[in-house]
Design an enzyme around this catalytic site. Structure first.
Site, PDB file in Angstrom:
ATOM      1  CB  SER A 163      -0.963  -0.035   1.192  1.00 12.27           C
ATOM      2  OG  SER A 163      -2.009   0.879   1.014  1.00 12.27           O
TER       3      SER A 163
ATOM      4  CG  HIS B 281      -5.672  -2.484  -0.174  1.00 15.32           C
ATOM      5  ND1 HIS B 281      -4.771  -2.219  -1.188  1.00 15.32           N
ATOM      6  CD2 HIS B 281      -5.261  -1.741   0.893  1.00 15.32           C
ATOM      7  CE1 HIS B 281      -3.868  -1.351  -0.768  1.00 15.32           C
ATOM      8  NE2 HIS B 281      -4.137  -1.052   0.486  1.00 15.32           N
TER       9      HIS B 281
END
Length: 646
Positions: free
Chosen positions: A509, A621
């Site tokens: 991320s 994610h």
């Protein structure tokens, strides 16, 4: 002693969501079923007097939302039905089988008991009747700015969100209390059921206005108003309420956008006044610590101690610290130890039932005495496993980063200590999160494979004050990058057993963004792994589920300043890269879409740098934390293999 392996994840368990009923503590025990390739959670109880541990059976392998009915007759929870939709289930505490209270087609997302325990308020949704299904592919469409959500996919625009009430004695007798065409969340129902408190967007009509707040909704005349109407912007959530009048809120006024520290506010319903109680405290209320092991934790509850004081959690220097506040605005520290409090509820004025983790203890259930400041461990689900494996014992340190700021970090030495060993600089996501005193399975696996692991909290993360967390706004890749390089220099000096010629870098991320940035700015790493990364802020703006808001509030820009966004994009610097790069991405990642990894991959191939891309199906994610177990295993092995190759 054995070494920890990636497969050890199937042997370890975590505990979460403790609730009390007299001398019985109910909680959820989480595990991973390797054969079924799924996460499982079951209900257990621990008796405070006898120490007896008991499992409470039901047909579901996954439960959440534990609560006790006010009359102490039922243990209530959410569990999936045969159609994989969550329904409310009740289990008599005095004995008997669990039974379904609801049977909603779209399932139940949350529920709250009324004061007597005779009824339950719950939230569900409704979709229009489906037209006759076709054997041919059908089009999809959207017209709203927020049309998708990571982990959920495309959001249906014609969904109706409902709040219903059901009587326990007459399960079929449910009726709709409130219905909206946008989502909201029930947080409190008054004892006399005259009003309720709900969370929803600040302005459901303006899709470019970011933020949420708590609304008072009168159940009789259907009138509602915001508890924070005097604050134009911001984001607020419900904390706790006393005597249906004094309501504690957690939130901020968006002075610094996303990175504005959350504070405690008091709304007096009778006086209609809003007061910030921690205005003068440089603290971040709530839990911003990250790890890859905890499941279904709710965090330490904000709770009233008496009519004037309350307890609340704060993220501070890699720990969760407990504070006591008063309605007069006085604040004092209650508990501060080097561990991660993952859940916590008061059981009397002086004690809390908590779940917690440390750097070498995955998860335990304990009794925290607020007077003695000691935790009595009640149950450790991993005692037997931990007695057989050897773990790295991380060492915490501070060093001087950019502008001579104090930066915190941890070094995890290899399990088998040796000279000239390899090391990984592993960069966290966020960036408004932090490493801390919490168990990290993945990092322990690397140490068992001969690597030292360097964990740093560079500027931009939570737990070190408002100036620290807002310092990288509009300036990604500058002083945060400098912090990381200075931290690496510090470790190479303080731990000379690290071979400075065998140092690797990885991150996900924001950590993926920074890994991409690093390979375009230095050649000091032997190899790199970028995960669920950001490479191009321009395309991120239009493809991420939070793109427009993130770019506006984090980078202080938008598409009107293409030059600034491109300059801050790792892709604009990748022509200087020489470091072999492994690109990992989830195919269903809507936070940092797969195209971000693909752009980095293609640019590296153009440079003729050794590069490989691996993608994971059915993965959003949160792959490294909640992804399919077999894919989590593959991901860790891919990283080890890549570093071993170089």
């Amino acid at each position: 002693m054995e070494k920890i392996t990636k497969e050890s994840l199937f042997d370890l368990k975590s505990v979460a969501q403790p609730v009390q009923c007299d001398e019985e503590i109910f909680y959820i025990e989480n595990s991973i079923n390797k054969e079924e390739n799924r996460y499982e959670s079951y209900i257990y109880s621990y008796h405070l007097k006898t120490g007896e541990k008991k499992r409470w059976g039901n047909d579901s392998h996954s439960v959440s939302g534990l609560s006790i009915s006010p009359n102490k007759k039922y243990l209530s929870f959410l569990a999936a039905d045969s159609k994989k939709k969550q329904q409310i289930m009740l289990m008599p505490i005095q004995g008997g089988r669990a039974f379904n209270l609801t049977d909603e087609k779209e399932g139940v997302t949350s529920f709250i008991w009324n004061e007597t325990g005779a009824s339950v308020y719950y939230q569900t949704s409704q979709l229009p009747e489906e037209e006759e299904k076709s054997d041919f592919p059908q089009s999809k469409s959207w017209s709203k700015l927020s049309y998708k959500l990571d982990g959920a996919g495309l959001l249906p625009e014609n969904k109706q969100y409902q709040l219903k009430k059901i009587d326990v004695a007459f399960e079929s007798n449910s009726h709709t209390i409130l219905e909206k065409d946008y989502s909201f969340s029930l947080k409190h129902v008054a004892k006399d059921e005259s009003f309720m408190l709900i969370e929803e967007d600040l302005d459901s009509e303006d899709e470019w206005r970011y933020g949420s707040t708590v609304y008072y909704y009168d159940l009789k005349d259907k009138h509602s108003y915001s508890l924070t109407k005097e604050i134009a912007e911001g984001s607020f959530s419900f904390g706790a309420i006393k005597n249906d009048n004094l309501c504690l809120l957690v939130g901020n006024d968006f002075t610094h956008g996303f990175v504005t520290q959350d504070k405690i506010y008091l709304y007096d319903i009778k006086k209609a006044t809003l007061t910030c109680l921690t205005e003068n405290e440089d603290l971040q209320v709530g839990d911003a610590l990250i790890s890859d092991f905890q499941q279904k934790n709710k965090g330490v509850s904000i709770e009233w101690l008496d009519d004037e004081s309350f307890i609340f959690p704060v993220t501070e220097h890699g720990k969760i610290v407990l504070y006591q506040g008063t309605i007069q605005g006085e604040v004092k520290e209650l508990y501060n130890e080097r561990l991660h409090l993952t859940d916590g509820v008061l059981i009397d004025d002086d004690s809390m039932i908590v779940t917690y983790s440390t750097l070498t203890n995955p998860s335990s259930l304990g009794l925290l005495n607020l007077t003695t400041k000691k935790i009595e461990e009640l149950y450790n689900p991993n005692g037997t496993v931990l007695s057989k494996i050897e773990l790295s014992k991380p060492e915490m340190f501070w060093f001087k980063g950019a502008r001579d700021w104090n930066i915190q970090g941890w070094y995890m030495p290899p399990v088998e200590s040796k000279e000239n060993h390899k090391a990984i600089l592993y960069i966290h996501g966020g960036p408004q999160v932090a490493y801390g005193e919490s168990f990290f399975h993945e990092m322990q696996v690397y140490t068992a494979n001969g690597y030292g692991v360097i964990l740093l909290n560079p500027r931009g993360g939570q737990g070190y004050g408002q100036e620290f967390v807002k310092s990288i706004l509009g300036d990604y890749g500058n002083e945060d990058y400098e912090d990381l390089m200075l931290g690496l220099d510090y470790c190479l000096t303080e731990y000379p057993e690290i071979d400075k010629n065998q140092v690797y870098v990885a991150g996900g991320s924001y950590g993926g963004f920074m890994t991409n940035w690093i390979v375009g700015h230095t050649n000091r790493f032997k190899a790199a792994v970028t995960q669920r990364s950001i490479s191009n802020w321009l395309s991120f703006y239009g493809t991420s589920d939070i793109g427009p808001f993130f770019v506006k509030y984090q980078l202080e820009s938008d598409l009107s300043d293409v030059e600034k966004l491109w300059k801050m994009s790792p892709l604009s610097h990748v022509h200087k890269a020489k470091t072999p790069l492994l690109v990992l991405h989830g195919e269903e990642d809507l936070r940092c879409p797969q195209e971000q990894g693909e752009q980095m991959y293609t640019a590296m191939k153009k440079n003729e740098i050794p590069t490989k891309m691996v993608v994971y199906p059915e993965s959003s994610h949160g792959l490294s934390r909640q992804g399919l177990p077999n894919l989590r295993m593959d991901r860790i092995q891919q990283i080890i293999n890549w570093f071993e190759e170089y």
